[in-house]
Write an enzyme that holds these catalytic residues in place. Structure first.
Site: not given
Ligand code: AMP
Ligand code: MG
Length: 493
Positions: A96, A132, A182, A189, A258
């Site tokens: 995730g 993170g 981005r 995926r 992924d």
């Protein structure tokens, strides 16, 4: 002036429509990016902003810093972290977005739907042990290499902006924190399907598959078996993508499931790098000890990943599981041929060949073998072949190369078009400039250590027109000097 006609100074052109957030709730967690202390916009892709329907003039200053740091959420955005799983170096894990947030889907003036995603935007429910966050160097690196692939005409996520956060991230040492914005056709995926399959809920799986078809392959919804058609369509895009990587010497470096996007874009620029001397065993990633993701293994790995994708689709492909397995197996086994055709067709173009002969595959393989024996630079060898007069040094003086060259010249004459046409074809398909590892490092060092972004900007300018020869004296076409240390790249930094 009535209030409604007053110019809105902060209308940057955001037009969000967040279809991913209409999937079943298991596919995401809704949350905002974690605000940062002192955001500063250090790189901004005005041309991309414009193509997205955004106003570069509004976003290039403080407004852009606040938005691209996640400190100000533009109207219409519905931020979320995506759930997914993946096979990492062959092993299945629940993953995730641990440091990414999907801000939303921008609908562009051309009606395209583009994910706007932050990378390094703080912890999420999927962060596991991670902080993170992201460091400036790796985010700039992704910016440079993704934009270089785009300029080469290779499908890829793109880079819209980098902000520094004014906060430190701690890796082996304290580093400047940053966030990359981005853009992507989507972030669905192979791992998203693996996540759905692992939950064992066929309704969720079907919702995801229908969504993917609608988003990326709308024509397939009318197919007799849309899910088998989805598998085949995803395979075709991956075959084409990996062939394009191979044709420019690109090594993705971490082709975990992924990191394979079903829209067919290159995604996740961690340990990727371009090969200098041709050697199919080339590996740059510091953690890829067994060469799983070596240059020459990329097609096989893509097929392995597609087999994992096929497994997730079995309950949708046919109600009889044996029948489903048989249909999916036949589809996946077609990958090798599709890849080979894409690759050979690209190689013909690189060699200026516009018709086909049965021996072309051998002609290409013999050149590659010769390049490998002599440690020839992948990019420059192909570029030099089109120059007419071959350079004096290196591979071009060897006996085996000279023999190959005669064969190639004879082959070129056995096609209808002139040598000039062939040369033009070669010069528009063999790049003169790629992001050479030492030049990328030089640009990153200037930016990270001295806040000097001019070196990176200069490099980006040349990478933006990769089929034009850069000025000889600038040396952008040169591989690293032989004295340079072997190049190493890193994941998840
Ligand atoms: P990657 O190697 O970038 O494909 O990342 C693999 C997984 O690790 C993904 O689920 C990422 O979200 C997660 N990840 C990587 N870096 C961090 C970090 N600094 N904090 C939290 N999660 C991370
Ligand atoms: Mg990833």
């Amino acid at each position: 002036m009535t209030p409604s006609s007053k110019p809105n100074h902060v209308d940057a052109g955001w037009r969000f429509d967040n279809s991913y957030g209409r999937l079943p709730a298991a596919f995401y967690a809704r949350l905002n990016p974690v605000p940062v202390r002192t955001p500063k916009l250090v790189v901004f892709n005005a041309a991309l902003a414009h193509a997205l329907g955004l106003d570069p003039d509004v976003l290039k200053g403080d407004e852009g810093a606040a938005v691209f740091a996640g400190n100000r959420i533009p109207g219409g955005a519905e931020p979320l972290a995506q759930a997914y799983a993946g096979h990492q170096f062959g092993f299945f894990t629940m993953l995730g977005d641990g440091r990414a947030i999907l801000l939303g889907e921008q609908v562009t003036p051309r009606g395209e739907r583009v994910d706007i995603q932050f990378k390094g935007s703080g912890r999420t429910p999927f962060s596991r042990q991670g902080d993170g966050r992201a460091a400036l160097g790796p985010m700039l690196r992704e910016y440079i290499i993704s934009e270089a692939l785009h300029a080469l005409g290779i499908p890829t996520t793109r880079s819209l902006a980098v902000v520094t956060t004014g906060e430190q991230v701690f890796r082996e040492t304290a580093l400047a924190g940053a966030i990359l914005t981005r853009t992507a056709a989507s972030h669905i995926r192979v791992g998203t399907f693996e996540y759905a399959a692992a939950r064992g809920n066929t309704d969720e799986l079907r919702a995801l598959a229908d969504y993917t078809i609608q988003r990326h392959f709308p024509d397939l919804s009318a197919d007799d078996n849309p899910y088998l058609a989805l598998l085949e369509a995803v395979m075709a895009r991956q075959a084409s993508l990996v062939a394009q990587w191979m044709l420019v010497g690109f090594i993705h470096g971490v082709m975990n499931t992924d990191n394979m996007a079903l829209g067919g874009e290159t995604i996740d620029y961690g340990p990727c790098a371009f090969m200098d001397a041709y050697d199919p065993n080339t590996v740059f990633s510091s953690i890829d000890h067994n060469g799983r993701y070596a240059y020459g293994r990329q097609p096989q790995i893509a097929q392995w990943n597609l087999a994992r994708f096929a497994e997730t689709l079995l309950p949708l492909i046919h109600e009889d599981s044996q029948e489903a397995i048989s249909m999916a197996t036949t589809a996946v086994s077609g990958f090798a041929d599709t890849f080979r055709q894409d690759w050979l067709s690209g190689m013909r173009t690189k060699l200026g060949l516009q018709n086909q002969e049965a021996d072309d595959h051998a002609l290409v393989q013999d050149l590659l073998a010769c390049m490998q024996r002599h440690g020839a630079d992948f990019t420059n060898t192909f570029r030099d072949l089109a120059s007419g007069s071959l350079p004096e040094a290196s591979i071009f003086q060897t006996q085996d190369f000279k023999q190959w060259f005669e064969r190639w010249q004879a082959r070129l004459k056995r096609q209808p078009d002139s040598l000039e046409v062939s040369c033009r074809l070669m010069n528009t398909h063999n790049p003169a400039i790629i992001p050479r590892n030492h030049r990328v490092e030089e640009a990153l060092a200037a930016a990270v250590e001295r806040a000097d972004y001019a070196v990176m900007q200069n490099l980006l300018d040349y990478l933006g027109t990769p089929f034009q020869d850069p000025p000889e004296e600038a040396g952008y076409h040169l591989p690293a000097p032989p004295s340079a240390q072997p190049y190493r790249t890193f994941c998840g930094t």
